[in-house]
Motif scaffolding. Structure first.
Motif, mmCIF file in Angstrom:
data_model
loop_
_atom_site.group_PDB
_atom_site.id
_atom_site.type_symbol
_atom_site.label_atom_id
_atom_site.label_comp_id
_atom_site.label_asym_id
_atom_site.label_seq_id
_atom_site.Cartn_x
_atom_site.Cartn_y
_atom_site.Cartn_z
ATOM 1 N N GLN A 97 23.771 -1.807 -6.964
ATOM 2 C CA GLN A 97 25.227 -1.879 -6.993
ATOM 3 C C GLN A 97 25.662 -2.287 -8.396
ATOM 4 O O GLN A 97 25.867 -3.462 -8.690
ATOM 5 N N THR A 98 25.797 -1.308 -9.259
ATOM 6 C CA THR A 98 25.998 -1.607 -10.676
ATOM 7 C C THR A 98 27.362 -2.227 -10.937
ATOM 8 O O THR A 98 27.466 -3.308 -11.516
ATOM 9 N N CYS A 99 28.433 -1.540 -10.523
ATOM 10 C CA CYS A 99 29.800 -2.007 -10.786
ATOM 11 C C CYS A 99 30.447 -2.469 -9.488
ATOM 12 O O CYS A 99 29.906 -2.272 -8.396
ATOM 13 N N SER A 100 31.603 -3.055 -9.618
ATOM 14 C CA SER A 100 32.324 -3.497 -8.430
ATOM 15 C C SER A 100 32.582 -2.318 -7.496
ATOM 16 O O SER A 100 33.090 -1.281 -7.932
ATOM 17 N N PRO A 101 32.251 -2.429 -6.229
ATOM 18 C CA PRO A 101 32.418 -1.295 -5.311
ATOM 19 C C PRO A 101 33.864 -1.039 -4.922
ATOM 20 O O PRO A 101 34.141 -0.062 -4.231
ATOM 21 N N LEU B 218 22.938 -7.304 1.812
ATOM 22 C CA LEU B 218 23.276 -5.883 1.718
ATOM 23 C C LEU B 218 23.162 -5.355 0.290
ATOM 24 O O LEU B 218 23.887 -4.431 -0.094
ATOM 25 N N ALA B 219 22.290 -5.962 -0.500
ATOM 26 C CA ALA B 219 21.947 -5.451 -1.837
ATOM 27 C C ALA B 219 23.161 -5.277 -2.736
ATOM 28 O O ALA B 219 23.281 -4.291 -3.460
ATOM 29 N N GLY B 220 24.075 -6.242 -2.680
ATOM 30 C CA GLY B 220 25.221 -6.213 -3.578
ATOM 31 C C GLY B 220 26.538 -5.891 -2.922
ATOM 32 O O GLY B 220 27.573 -5.864 -3.604
ATOM 33 N N LEU B 221 26.541 -5.651 -1.617
ATOM 34 C CA LEU B 221 27.773 -5.396 -0.879
ATOM 35 C C LEU B 221 27.964 -6.483 0.174
ATOM 36 O O LEU B 221 27.002 -7.065 0.664
ATOM 37 N N PHE B 222 29.230 -6.738 0.532
ATOM 38 C CA PHE B 222 29.532 -7.582 1.679
ATOM 39 C C PHE B 222 29.722 -6.701 2.908
ATOM 40 O O PHE B 222 29.976 -5.486 2.801
ATOM 41 N N SER B 223 29.629 -7.299 4.065
ATOM 42 C CA SER B 223 29.907 -6.562 5.298
ATOM 43 C C SER B 223 31.377 -6.167 5.326
ATOM 44 O O SER B 223 32.230 -6.792 4.704
ATOM 45 N N GLY B 224 31.659 -5.092 6.056
ATOM 46 C CA GLY B 224 33.035 -4.607 6.165
ATOM 47 C C GLY B 224 33.405 -3.583 5.113
ATOM 48 O O GLY B 224 34.589 -3.267 4.965
#
Length: 926
Positions: free
Chosen positions: A735-739, A121-127
């Motif tokens: 996804q530059t910084c922590s989402p 997901l290009a830097g994100l986890f599911s959920g």
């Protein structure tokens, strides 16, 4: 420290400082141990004398670096990338300790179908729910849990809970024993992430299943190659490989490596994940629970560990029990235990700990009929962590504040905003030794309004100094040590304990006779800590202080006691000897279950013990929680069959003849459980933990390479840039910084979002040996001020030449929040780093100066920002963006608020070596 808790089960240092001498390799990262913890640094040096390799990875070359064998400088805030490169090296080169990993970690556990990694997901986890800049994860919705657990059944809310309730609890930032077991990223019961109906979640011991943790781990870290890490961190690929090789070569059956960190890791928006990555690395190398191994978390104060143990945080009860939240899952004791407890592992005793705490607080008023007064515990209905609370205060939403042991007006991140909050109060009570910034902000802040324009009424109460009070300190290695009072405090000075105890007495008197239900928690609170007779000082004289509480009585309550059994020696309830004696029926009281055993019998305060023995762990010097265990998870020091991995690294082992675990340390395991014990189907509590599963605080008894729902920003560490950085995220450009980071933007807290061209220089803060934190205990001390008299900024010769700055001259540092001036220290301890194909400069700022004291100067904390990681609301003072100019600031500069202490004599100090004479005075050096 949920980074440790999520990996191993407890959020505390896993070893003790003296054990560093037993290491074969020591990686110091996020710490300048030689200067910030100089006494403890003797132990790495002892290891070096015995042949160990010392490695320092840091943005600055420091005294620690100078004494290490290897130094690697990296860009501040890029630590996850560097550590991820080490993990990738271990995995891709098959250097992991296979027998340890297969048996003692969740590498073989299969994760739910539907989980998607940052690779997918290009830097994100599911959920994830959010805009990619700020948002939240729901681990149930994202299928982070083990295969077969309820979260994977298609109920995205988990147990039918509404999304509103789940998000409400998420906004609270509830931690509780998640500081030990990981902060929750969901509102389903904790057991739903790891407990499969009818038994153990499925595993693949071959590690080939595509959804087993090991394969997910390999895919996740594959992109952290030496070349990519070099481009992100600024080091060379060869430097990363060298560090990885040293760690691999010094780990395994015969050798162990340890990792040491401090605030250089914690004070980041990704700090929890930095520590998580270290935990993954140490599990893969088989270093946990073993002599010379583990992770040594160096705390910033003498009893910061104790303050979290005993719950000075807003969302934690003593012993890392979660503060109940204002929702239906915490309405009753039964629902609270059902939601927060675990059916397997040691947290299955959750109810015993809660009930015993309620009995300690409310005594006879806590009964089975009233749920042991559970309804009297305050409910958390919002985020009351410091950063958000002071943001609220700056908006005029807080009326009054008690302040002791802290200096937010000088030491808080974005201290200018903190002072704006103090100016908005109706009243402020400050207890301290000196008139610190938080006490004189109304008249001495050079950037503040005129005193006549400030409405805050400030009450300054003089506090007793350390030699003038007794009590215990819980240090960085979980050790309680008692210090006795030497003298009475001067004049009206009083201890913090005196203030709190007498404030409680006055409040109880004020509400005496009230029948209002809301007043009963205060009126029924046990509050009987008076001395039986006025205490005596060491010289035999009677203390003149009236109303001082007997802190040994407090410690006895914290230790715990049996309410249904009297000690014939005292006639008082019999003290418990360990937390294993605590009951859920209301027959035991205990103020903090993890401290049980520190006061096991009348007259024996184990925190006061100072006996040296032949045991190198020195078990009779102080008391280390839990149960005086010096090395946590030490069952892992033996192989699955119970025999030591090697004779050189033996710590505890299974003795077949006595049918006990024996050795140098107290076993962090059931002492009579044999290595070949296997639980029966459906077993609960510790009966569900096999004889070869060392991590007893985890529901599966395993160290977690992958953390299912345990931390709020993902089950695996991922590199994100700091909120302020001159470069983007090379690993995940979208996804530059922590989402999940939280920002509090406004006119008092402007941010320069990553990547920023306006502020191209990376700044990091650091500590000096001569000063302490924001300076309240050191800038009022003339001797220390003589050693470090002025604020300065470290910068490289290249940056100085580019900006026309000379060594010793003035410079200005500017961030989005403000500007300060300081002297320039031009030094090759900092160098430009090649990052993403261009040179990036870094500067270092000590954070000890502000506008109150004998010496004053620019405050580094006026430059830092209010941003918060999602797990523990930690700020990011160790990496932010700034600009550097030559010259001074125009306008008013602070002047000292206190005169330097006069020298009593100019003569040399008698019977003192010349090298120890005061500097700058007659006779020095002659």
């Amino acid at each position: 420290m949920p980074g440790l808790g999520a990996s191993f089960g407890r959020g505390a240092a896993t070893t003790f400082q003296q054990d560093l001498a037993n290491s074969d390799c020591i990686l110091i990262m996020g710490s300048n141990m030689a200067e910030a913890h100089p006494v403890g640094f003797r132990w790495p040096l002892k290891a070096k004398e015995k042949g160990a390799t010392l490695i320092h990875v840091d943005p600055r070359f420091t005294r620690t670096s100078a004494l290490c064998d290897v130094f690697v400088d990296i860009r501040a805030g890029s630590d996850v990338a560097f550590l991820g490169g080490l993990v990738n090296y271990v995995l891709s080169n098959d250097r992991w300790f296979q027998e340890y990993v297969l048996n003692y970690t969740n590498a073989s556990t299969i994760i739910q179908e539907g989980f998607q990694d940052t690779e997918d997901l290009a830097g994100l986890f599911s959920g994830y729910r959010g805009d990619g800049e700020t948002g939240k994860y729901d681990a149930v919705e994202g299928h982070w849990g083990y295969e077969g657990c309820p979260g994977g059944t298609g109920d995205p809310a988990g147990s039918g809970q509404s999304f509103r309730v789940r998000m409400l609890r998420g906004e609270h930032g509830i931690q509780g024993h998640d500081l030990e077991g990981g902060a929750p990223s969901h509102s389903a019961p904790r057991k739903h992430m790891t407990t499969a109906p009818g038994g153990t979640p499925p595993r693949d011991p071959t590690l080939q299943h595509p959804r087993c943790v090991f394969q997910i781990l390999k895919r996740h870290f594959a992109r952290y190659s030496p070349e990519v890490v070099s481009r992100v961190c600024g080091c060379t690929p060869e430097e990363l490989v060298r560090v990885a090789e040293l760690l691999c070569a010094n780990s395994g059956r015969e050798r162990t490596s340890v990792i040491v960190y401090a605030l250089g890791w914690t004070q980041h928006t990704t700090g929890v994940q930095m520590i998580r990555t270290a935990g993954i690395l140490q599990l893969l190398l088989g270093n946990m629970g073993r002599p010379g191994g583990g992770i040594m978390a160096m705390r910033g104060h003498s009893t910061i560990q104790g303050s979290t143990d005993l719950a000075t945080l807003y969302d934690v009860l003593p012993g890392y029990l979660p503060q109940p939240a204002a929702d239906e899952q915490h309405e009753t004791l039964d629902s609270y235990v059902e939601h927060e407890g675990l059916p397997t592992g040691y947290w299955a005793n959750f109810r015993k700990f809660v009930v015993s705490l309620l009995k300690a607080w409310y005594g006879d008023a806590a009964t089975p009929d009233n749920d042991f007064a559970f309804s009297w515990l305050p409910r958390v209905d919002g985020d009351y962590s410091q950063l958000l609370y002071f943001d609220r205060m700056a908006r005029g939403e807080v009326k009054g504040y008690f302040l002791f042991g802290q200096n937010p007006g000088g030491g808080g991140p974005n201290a200018g905003l903190h002072r704006a909050g103090l100016r908005n109060l109706d009243w402020l009570v400050v207890l301290d030794w000196f008139e610190i910034e938080s006490a004189v902000f109304w008249k001495n802040d050079p950037n503040g309004p005129r005193p006549a324009e400030i409405k805050t009424e400030v009450f300054f109460i003089p506090a007793a100094a350390s030699p003038e009070k007794e009590g215990s300190l819980t240090n960085t290695q979980r050790m309680l040590q008692w210090h006795d009072k030497a003298i009475d405090p001067l004049g009206d000075c009083r201890s913090d304990a005196w203030f709190l105890y007498n404030l409680g007495k006055r409040l109880k008197q004020l509400y005496a006779g009230s029948t209002d239900p809301r007043d009963q928690p205060l009126l029924r609170l046990t509050w009987d800590y008076d001395f039986e007779e006025r205490p005596r000082l060491p010289d035999g004289t009677v203390s003149r202080i009236e109303g001082e509480p007997d802190l040994e009585k407090v410690l006895q309550e914290i230790n715990g006691y049996h309410l249904d059994e009297a000690d014939p020696r005292t006639g008082r309830p019999r003290l418990v000897t360990a937390f294993s004696e605590l009951k859920e029926d209301g027959s035991t009281a205990c103020g903090c279950w993890i401290y049980s055993g520190v006061f096991p019998e009348p007259g024996r305060n184990r925190a006061r013990e100072r006996k040296l023995t032949d045991n190198p762990l020195q078990p009779e010097w102080g008391f280390a929680w839990p149960d005086n265990r010096r090395v946590l998870y030490n069952r892992a020091s033996a192989a699955p069959d119970g025999r030591p991995w090697s004779q050189r690294k033996k710590l505890i082992w299974w003795d077949q003849e006595s049918r006990h675990w024996v050795g140098l340390d107290r076993p962090d395991f059931e002492q009579e459980k044999p290595p070949d014990y296997r639980p029966t189907p459906g077993a609960t509590g510790m009966a569900a933990i096999a004889g070869d599963q060392p991590f007893i605080m985890k529901p599966d008894g395993l160290g977690w390479l992958y953390a299912p729902g345990a931390v709020k920003d993902g089950p695996l560490p991922t590199h994100y840039e700091p909120i302020e950085s001159p470069v983007g995220n090379l690993l995940y450009p979208r996804q530059t910084c922590s989402p999940t980071v939280r920002t509090f933007e406004g006119p008092l807290n402007l941010l320069a979002h990553t990547p920023t061209a306006d502020y191209p220089v990376v700044a990091t803060t650091f500590r000096l040996t001569e000063h302490y934190l924001s300076g309240p205990m050191s800038r009022f001390n003339s001797w220390l001020n003589e050693l470090q008299p002025a604020m300065f900024v470290e910068l490289s010769p290249e940056l100085a030449a580019d900006r026309g700055i000379v060594h010793g001259g003035w410079l200005t540092v500017e961030s989005a929040r403000g500007r300060i001036e300081a002297r320039a220290m031009v030094t090759r301890r900092l160098r430009p780093l090649l990052v993403e194909g261009r040179m990036v400069h870094q500067v270092g700022l000590p954070f000890h100066w502000a506008f109150a004291g004998e010496v004053v100067g620019g405050n580094a904390n006026d430059l830092t920002s209010l941003v918060a990681d999602p797990n523990v609301s930690m700020h990011e003072a160790k990496a932010f963006a700034c600009q550097i100019y030559a010259g001074r600031l125009a306008g008013h500069t602070p002047t000292p608020t206190k005169s330097a202490a006069p020298w009593p004599t100019l003569e040399p100090v008698p019977d003192t070596p010349a090298a120890a004479q005061p500097e700058g005075r007659l006779g020095h050096g002659k």
